[in-house]
Design a protein around this motif. Structure first.
Motif, PDB file in Angstrom:
ATOM      1  N   ILE A 183       0.850  -1.188   0.000  1.00 55.94           N
ATOM      2  CA  ILE A 183       0.000   0.000   0.000  1.00 55.94           C
ATOM      3  C   ILE A 183       0.888   1.242   0.000  1.00 55.94           C
ATOM      4  N   GLY A 184       0.321   2.355  -0.426  1.00 57.86           N
ATOM      5  CA  GLY A 184       1.086   3.596  -0.444  1.00 57.86           C
ATOM      6  C   GLY A 184       0.375   4.647  -1.268  1.00 57.86           C
ATOM      7  N   GLY A 185       0.856   5.869  -1.194  1.00 57.64           N
ATOM      8  CA  GLY A 185       0.271   6.964  -1.947  1.00 57.64           C
ATOM      9  C   GLY A 185       0.451   6.802  -3.439  1.00 57.64           C
ATOM     10  N   GLY A 186      -0.560   7.187  -4.195  1.00 60.41           N
ATOM     11  CA  GLY A 186      -0.450   7.173  -5.643  1.00 60.41           C
ATOM     12  C   GLY A 186      -0.844   5.887  -6.311  1.00 60.41           C
ATOM     13  N   ASP A 187      -1.399   4.944  -5.543  1.00 61.98           N
ATOM     14  CA  ASP A 187      -1.897   3.709  -6.159  1.00 61.98           C
ATOM     15  C   ASP A 187      -3.337   3.968  -6.610  1.00 61.98           C
ATOM     16  N   PHE A 188      -3.542   3.916  -7.927  1.00 53.22           N
ATOM     17  CA  PHE A 188      -4.877   4.134  -8.487  1.00 53.22           C
ATOM     18  C   PHE A 188      -5.408   2.871  -9.169  1.00 53.22           C
ATOM     19  N   VAL A 209     -16.657  -3.020   0.947  1.00 50.51           N
ATOM     20  CA  VAL A 209     -15.626  -4.026   1.198  1.00 50.51           C
ATOM     21  C   VAL A 209     -16.218  -5.407   0.924  1.00 50.51           C
ATOM     22  N   ARG A 210     -15.584  -6.136  -0.004  1.00 51.89           N
ATOM     23  CA  ARG A 210     -16.097  -7.456  -0.393  1.00 51.89           C
ATOM     24  C   ARG A 210     -15.859  -8.507   0.684  1.00 51.89           C
ATOM     25  N   ASN A 211     -14.627  -8.564   1.172  1.00 55.22           N
ATOM     26  CA  ASN A 211     -14.231  -9.648   2.077  1.00 55.22           C
ATOM     27  C   ASN A 211     -13.522  -9.081   3.312  1.00 55.22           C
ATOM     28  N   PRO A 212     -14.274  -8.540   4.273  1.00 53.02           N
ATOM     29  CA  PRO A 212     -13.628  -7.876   5.411  1.00 53.02           C
ATOM     30  C   PRO A 212     -12.853  -8.816   6.329  1.00 53.02           C
ATOM     31  N   SER A 213     -13.107 -10.127   6.259  1.00 47.33           N
ATOM     32  CA  SER A 213     -12.418 -11.059   7.153  1.00 47.33           C
ATOM     33  C   SER A 213     -11.146 -11.635   6.548  1.00 47.33           C
ATOM     34  N   SER A 214     -10.822 -11.291   5.292  1.00 46.84           N
ATOM     35  CA  SER A 214      -9.605 -11.792   4.659  1.00 46.84           C
ATOM     36  C   SER A 214      -8.379 -11.195   5.338  1.00 46.84           C
ATOM     37  N   ILE A 215      -7.398 -12.033   5.625  1.00 48.93           N
ATOM     38  CA  ILE A 215      -6.157 -11.590   6.282  1.00 48.93           C
ATOM     39  C   ILE A 215      -5.055 -11.485   5.240  1.00 48.93           C
ATOM     40  N   ARG A 216      -4.363 -10.322   5.230  1.00 49.96           N
ATOM     41  CA  ARG A 216      -3.298 -10.069   4.258  1.00 49.96           C
ATOM     42  C   ARG A 216      -2.086  -9.430   4.957  1.00 49.96           C
ATOM     43  N   PRO A 217      -0.880  -9.656   4.402  1.00 53.87           N
ATOM     44  CA  PRO A 217       0.330  -9.032   4.950  1.00 53.87           C
ATOM     45  C   PRO A 217       0.558  -7.648   4.332  1.00 53.87           C
ATOM     46  N   TYR A 218      -0.057  -6.629   4.910  1.00 50.35           N
ATOM     47  CA  TYR A 218       0.026  -5.280   4.359  1.00 50.35           C
ATOM     48  C   TYR A 218       1.361  -4.620   4.722  1.00 50.35           C
ATOM     49  N   GLN A 219       1.968  -3.939   3.746  1.00 56.72           N
ATOM     50  CA  GLN A 219       3.228  -3.239   3.980  1.00 56.72           C
ATOM     51  C   GLN A 219       3.284  -1.994   3.100  1.00 56.72           C
ATOM     52  N   THR A 256      -6.909  -8.131   9.056  1.00 59.34           N
ATOM     53  CA  THR A 256      -8.026  -8.335   8.149  1.00 59.34           C
ATOM     54  C   THR A 256      -8.267  -7.081   7.314  1.00 59.34           C
ATOM     55  N   THR A 257      -8.888  -7.284   6.168  1.00 58.11           N
ATOM     56  CA  THR A 257      -9.230  -6.145   5.317  1.00 58.11           C
ATOM     57  C   THR A 257     -10.191  -5.206   6.033  1.00 58.11           C
ATOM     58  N   GLY A 258     -11.088  -5.782   6.815  1.00 56.11           N
ATOM     59  CA  GLY A 258     -12.008  -4.942   7.587  1.00 56.11           C
ATOM     60  C   GLY A 258     -11.288  -4.048   8.564  1.00 56.11           C
ATOM     61  N   ASP A 259     -10.289  -4.603   9.275  1.00 53.21           N
ATOM     62  CA  ASP A 259      -9.525  -3.793  10.215  1.00 53.21           C
ATOM     63  C   ASP A 259      -8.714  -2.718   9.487  1.00 53.21           C
ATOM     64  N   LEU A 260      -8.173  -3.075   8.322  1.00 52.96           N
ATOM     65  CA  LEU A 260      -7.428  -2.086   7.537  1.00 52.96           C
ATOM     66  C   LEU A 260      -8.321  -0.910   7.177  1.00 52.96           C
ATOM     67  N   VAL A 261      -9.538  -1.195   6.718  1.00 57.53           N
ATOM     68  CA  VAL A 261     -10.444  -0.128   6.298  1.00 57.53           C
ATOM     69  C   VAL A 261     -10.916   0.689   7.495  1.00 57.53           C
ATOM     70  N   LYS A 262     -11.141   0.042   8.629  1.00 60.94           N
ATOM     71  CA  LYS A 262     -11.485   0.792   9.848  1.00 60.94           C
ATOM     72  C   LYS A 262     -10.389   1.785  10.197  1.00 60.94           C
ATOM     73  N   SER A 311       1.881   3.591   8.021  1.00 66.23           N
ATOM     74  CA  SER A 311       1.654   3.430   6.578  1.00 66.23           C
ATOM     75  C   SER A 311       0.373   4.129   6.146  1.00 66.23           C
ATOM     76  N   LEU A 312      -0.685   3.959   6.933  1.00 64.39           N
ATOM     77  CA  LEU A 312      -1.963   4.575   6.581  1.00 64.39           C
ATOM     78  C   LEU A 312      -1.922   6.089   6.762  1.00 64.39           C
ATOM     79  N   ASP A 313      -1.147   6.571   7.725  1.00 66.43           N
ATOM     80  CA  ASP A 313      -0.958   8.029   7.850  1.00 66.43           C
ATOM     81  C   ASP A 313      -0.377   8.594   6.558  1.00 66.43           C
ATOM     82  N   LEU A 314       0.630   7.904   6.000  1.00 65.99           N
ATOM     83  CA  LEU A 314       1.242   8.353   4.753  1.00 65.99           C
ATOM     84  C   LEU A 314       0.268   8.248   3.581  1.00 65.99           C
TER      85      LEU A 314
END
Length: 345
Positions: A183-188, A209-219, A256-262, A311-314
């Motif tokens: 993830i990062g700024g400028g991803d369209f 959000v399609r799948n809020p319970s999916s777990i991913r390694p976000y960086q 989870t994707t849900g936690d990321l979006v929260k 990361s999300l702040d950026l």
């Protein structure tokens, strides 16, 4: 001299900006940027590097470029990178991700100036059994869907070239980097969660959000690219460090994707919100995916610098600069400078 395939994409644009700021001579080889807006154009990269338009499926075109510029370090990022697009266009996905890799490796094999090559694949190359622990580099490669499977094939092609052709002092060091969800700024990009979030809040809409319970390694993209650069540099200096590496976050950033979006909504503010929007007859998507990154830590001493909250702040700061018509190249340079100087963000 650096050659970056896929330089007009999200990660490619950030990588070129880093190299350009470091004073490196950079040539990019890629298709035209995909749609508007796109980070490559917004970052003004065409003024700072040599940008060549071409398709990795076009061996003659790419071979001619290798012969002309004689690169020393090659980053192979060009790909069809979207899981859902792979379902829609499987043949194009395999042609790009598999034969594109073959073409690239053939160019490297026939160009004696190349000393270091990093082929960027994905965390989705592994045969996924929905295990809770992270996958290790020695585990079976067998991506489920056309995108993931084509990247597994790209790995296997690279392994074969290493074993068959790239042995001894006169041949380049070659590694693959299996990165987590970046993830990062400028991803369209389409069908990616952070771009979906930015588009929704920009339009005053609730984030679906399609799948809020999916777990991913976000960086964050800068963590990911710092690993690619470290691999390329260290194997340039010492071929014995070349290999196959997972590049991912600490386990605490596998959420989870849900936690990321929260977290995104809390960081963005201004009434940002989301809802679960399940799809009928949706294509298969992995529920749980984590990486064990102990190998790259032990070999290179690499570890990510940025937490998911940083990361999300950026991401949110960059998104607001873009929406307000601010200076995106300056924002990229600020983030890059702070990251590599290890200062506060």
């Amino acid at each position: 001299l650096f050659l970056v395939t896929g330089h007009t994409g999200f990660k490619g644009s950030w990588l070129c900006r880093i190299l350009m700021n470091a004073g490196a001579s950079v040539t990019g080889y890629s298709l035209e940027p995909a749609g508007e807006p796109n980070l490559f154009s917004l970052a003004g990269l065409e003024q700072g590097i040599r940008s060549e338009t071409g398709d990795v499926r076009d061996y003659r075109r790419m071979a001619g470029l290798f012969k002309e510029i004689r690169p020393e370090i090659v980053f192979h990022l060009a790909a069809q990178p979207i899981v859902r697009e792979g379902y829609l266009n499987p043949r194009f996905t395999y042609e790009t991700n598999v034969m594109g890799t073959v073409n690239l490796l053939e160019c490297v094999r026939k160009t004696d100036s190349v000393k270091s090559l990093v082929n960027v694949t994905t965390d989705k190359v592994y045969k996924n059994n929905e295990q809770s622990r992270g996958y290790r580099e020695e585990e079976p490669l067998d991506g489920f869907d056309p995108y993931s499977n084509s990247k597994s094939c790209s790995e296997l092609v690279t392994h074969s070239y290493v074993n068959s052709f790239f042995q001894g002092e006169n041949f380049p060091a070659v590694s693959t980097a299996r990165a987590g969800n970046v993830i990062g700024g400028g991803d369209f990009g389409k069908d990616r969660i952070i771009p979906d979030c930015i588009r929704s809040v920009a339009g005053g809409q609730v984030i679906a959000v399609r799948n809020p319970s999916s777990i991913r390694p976000y960086q964050h993209v800068l963590d990911c690219l710092s690993a690619y650069l470290m691999i390329a540099q260290r194997q340039y200096e010492d071929k014995s460090s070349a290999g196959f590496y997972n590049v991912g976050p600490d386990d605490s950033n596998c959420i989870t994707t849900g936690d990321l979006v929260k977290k995104f909504c809390a960081c963005w503010g201004k009434g940002a919100s989301w809802k679960h929007c399940p799809e009928q007859d949706a294509p298969h998507e992995t529920v749980c995916l984590k990486l064990d990154c102990s190998k790259i830590r032990s070999v290179f001493g690499w570890k990510p610098k940025l937490s998911i909250d940083q990361s999300l702040d950026l991401v949110c700061r960059f998104g607001k600069v873009w929406l307000e018509g601010g200076d995106l190249p300056a924002e990229m340079d600020r983030e890059i400078r702070n990251y590599f100087e290890n200062t506060d963000f």
